[in-house]
Design a protein around this motif. Sequence first.
Motif, mmCIF file in Angstrom:
data_model
loop_
_atom_site.group_PDB
_atom_site.id
_atom_site.type_symbol
_atom_site.label_atom_id
_atom_site.label_comp_id
_atom_site.label_asym_id
_atom_site.label_seq_id
_atom_site.Cartn_x
_atom_site.Cartn_y
_atom_site.Cartn_z
ATOM 1 N N ALA A 71 13.856 0.888 -1.103
ATOM 2 C CA ALA A 71 12.804 0.072 -0.482
ATOM 3 C C ALA A 71 11.700 0.963 0.097
ATOM 4 O O ALA A 71 10.509 0.646 0.006
ATOM 5 C CB ALA A 71 13.412 -0.810 0.606
ATOM 6 N N HIS A 72 12.087 2.091 0.666
ATOM 7 C CA HIS A 72 11.119 3.049 1.223
ATOM 8 C C HIS A 72 10.195 3.565 0.111
ATOM 9 O O HIS A 72 8.970 3.608 0.271
ATOM 10 C CB HIS A 72 11.899 4.203 1.880
ATOM 11 C CG HIS A 72 11.071 5.359 2.348
ATOM 12 N ND1 HIS A 72 10.736 5.544 3.670
ATOM 13 C CD2 HIS A 72 10.503 6.398 1.682
ATOM 14 C CE1 HIS A 72 10.014 6.643 3.798
ATOM 15 N NE2 HIS A 72 9.854 7.182 2.597
ATOM 16 N N GLU A 73 10.780 3.925 -1.029
ATOM 17 C CA GLU A 73 9.974 4.475 -2.122
ATOM 18 C C GLU A 73 9.071 3.396 -2.736
ATOM 19 O O GLU A 73 7.957 3.694 -3.161
ATOM 20 C CB GLU A 73 10.872 5.118 -3.191
ATOM 21 C CG GLU A 73 11.748 6.268 -2.680
ATOM 22 C CD GLU A 73 10.989 7.459 -2.102
ATOM 23 O OE1 GLU A 73 9.777 7.587 -2.352
ATOM 24 O OE2 GLU A 73 11.613 8.261 -1.370
ATOM 25 N N VAL A 74 9.547 2.153 -2.757
ATOM 26 C CA VAL A 74 8.688 1.042 -3.223
ATOM 27 C C VAL A 74 7.431 0.991 -2.355
ATOM 28 O O VAL A 74 6.317 0.810 -2.859
ATOM 29 C CB VAL A 74 9.465 -0.298 -3.177
ATOM 30 C CG1 VAL A 74 8.513 -1.496 -3.186
ATOM 31 C CG2 VAL A 74 10.430 -0.400 -4.357
ATOM 32 N N CYS A 75 7.589 1.181 -1.067
ATOM 33 C CA CYS A 75 6.433 1.146 -0.149
ATOM 34 C C CYS A 75 5.423 2.250 -0.481
ATOM 35 O O CYS A 75 4.214 2.049 -0.380
ATOM 36 C CB CYS A 75 6.882 1.281 1.303
ATOM 37 S SG CYS A 75 7.815 -0.148 1.871
ATOM 38 N N HIS A 76 5.922 3.419 -0.882
ATOM 39 C CA HIS A 76 4.989 4.506 -1.238
ATOM 40 C C HIS A 76 4.052 4.099 -2.375
ATOM 41 O O HIS A 76 2.928 4.582 -2.458
ATOM 42 C CB HIS A 76 5.771 5.758 -1.661
ATOM 43 C CG HIS A 76 6.206 6.621 -0.507
ATOM 44 N ND1 HIS A 76 5.318 7.162 0.393
ATOM 45 C CD2 HIS A 76 7.438 7.045 -0.122
ATOM 46 C CE1 HIS A 76 5.991 7.887 1.297
ATOM 47 N NE2 HIS A 76 7.278 7.815 1.010
ATOM 48 N N THR A 77 4.520 3.219 -3.271
ATOM 49 C CA THR A 77 3.659 2.858 -4.424
ATOM 50 C C THR A 77 2.354 2.204 -3.963
ATOM 51 O O THR A 77 1.332 2.330 -4.629
ATOM 52 C CB THR A 77 4.376 1.902 -5.411
ATOM 53 O OG1 THR A 77 4.639 0.638 -4.761
ATOM 54 C CG2 THR A 77 5.667 2.494 -5.943
ATOM 55 N N GLU B 74 2.413 7.953 7.021
ATOM 56 C CA GLU B 74 2.794 7.216 5.806
ATOM 57 C C GLU B 74 4.326 7.093 5.737
ATOM 58 O O GLU B 74 4.859 6.021 5.425
ATOM 59 C CB GLU B 74 2.279 7.939 4.548
ATOM 60 C CG GLU B 74 2.635 7.215 3.257
ATOM 61 C CD GLU B 74 2.452 8.074 2.015
ATOM 62 O OE1 GLU B 74 2.093 9.260 2.136
ATOM 63 O OE2 GLU B 74 2.688 7.556 0.905
ATOM 64 N N GLU B 75 5.034 8.172 6.049
ATOM 65 C CA GLU B 75 6.501 8.135 6.006
ATOM 66 C C GLU B 75 7.049 7.087 6.971
ATOM 67 O O GLU B 75 7.930 6.304 6.626
ATOM 68 C CB GLU B 75 7.100 9.513 6.337
ATOM 69 C CG GLU B 75 6.865 10.565 5.273
ATOM 70 C CD GLU B 75 7.322 10.139 3.887
ATOM 71 O OE1 GLU B 75 8.370 9.494 3.757
ATOM 72 O OE2 GLU B 75 6.598 10.421 2.912
ATOM 73 N N ARG B 76 6.499 7.075 8.196
ATOM 74 C CA ARG B 76 6.985 6.103 9.189
ATOM 75 C C ARG B 76 6.668 4.679 8.741
ATOM 76 O O ARG B 76 7.462 3.766 8.913
ATOM 77 C CB ARG B 76 6.350 6.380 10.554
ATOM 78 C CG ARG B 76 7.191 7.327 11.342
ATOM 79 C CD ARG B 76 6.604 7.536 12.725
ATOM 80 N NE ARG B 76 6.506 8.959 12.945
ATOM 81 C CZ ARG B 76 5.417 9.598 13.303
ATOM 82 N NH1 ARG B 76 4.291 8.962 13.491
ATOM 83 N NH2 ARG B 76 5.440 10.893 13.474
#
Length: 288
Positions: free
Chosen positions: A108-114, A134-136
């Motif tokens: 889910a975290h990596e989906v947010c990076h997109t 961005e990480e937070r």
Amino acid sequence: METAVANSFKAADSRLVNLFSERAEGAGADPRKCLKRLISELRRHVGSTEKNPQLEKAQAERKILQIDYKVHWDRDGALEPLGNLFEQGFKLSLNSRVPVTRMRFTQAHEVCHTFFYQYVPEIKFRPHREDAIEERLCNFGAAEFLMPEHSLRRRSSQVAESMESLLGLVATYGVSADAMMSRLRELRLWKSVLHVWCRDKTGQFVLNRVIGEKTLPWKWSDEKIPERAWMSPEYRGSTYLQYEPERGFRHFKSISFDARRQGGALLVLSGANVAAPAKRSGSRGRLF
Ligand SMILES: [Zn+2]
């Protein structure tokens, strides 16, 4: 602590985050609100439910086209673009050795990076340093994806603040106790604190981490308490913890707690509301 976290989301501190929220929502927009809206639209689009957020569908929808499961790796996950454009998609690497709840949070975290690649390609598709804000935000977005605020607010309002409720919510949303506890506190739904204890080689209980408070090297004032909790299906009571910041000087903390063994860890929920005896009859918990 909460103020520090809130301030750390200030878009002005990061050009990347500033551009993201400006383009997604408009100048001066709160980046958390932007991400929350995008996550909410994504959940609706892929048909997420509480039990099944449809992570794989969400990944596909966000152009994550390749998944690489790594066995020997010191990271949880990583997202790499496959080209120079959002439309060319991404490869997601995942550590296959971590618990499934942790892997889901990483997905889910990596989906947010997109979303950051989509809205701010001129920074994200070029070599760049990791952006702490961005990480937070991606952690915030992952929590929103797996434990949506409106749903968790409703569910948590129906249960008492207890270990049984915590583990029930953990099962409902398929997340770790740590992630659920952080989320409940972040939304100010619960005030209790979670201490996670593990045993060292000698069998002594050592505090591994604390969710909701600074981790200090607390020890049980009475070692028999965690021993009994370890052996019991449920264990509640009151005691105090202590630690010695310097020789001859001790700190004490009085706690009311609700403890449960989970695998190799002893989870201890503490706070004013958590140690009341269970209302249902036949509870096997012991009160002392
Ligand atoms: Zn990240």
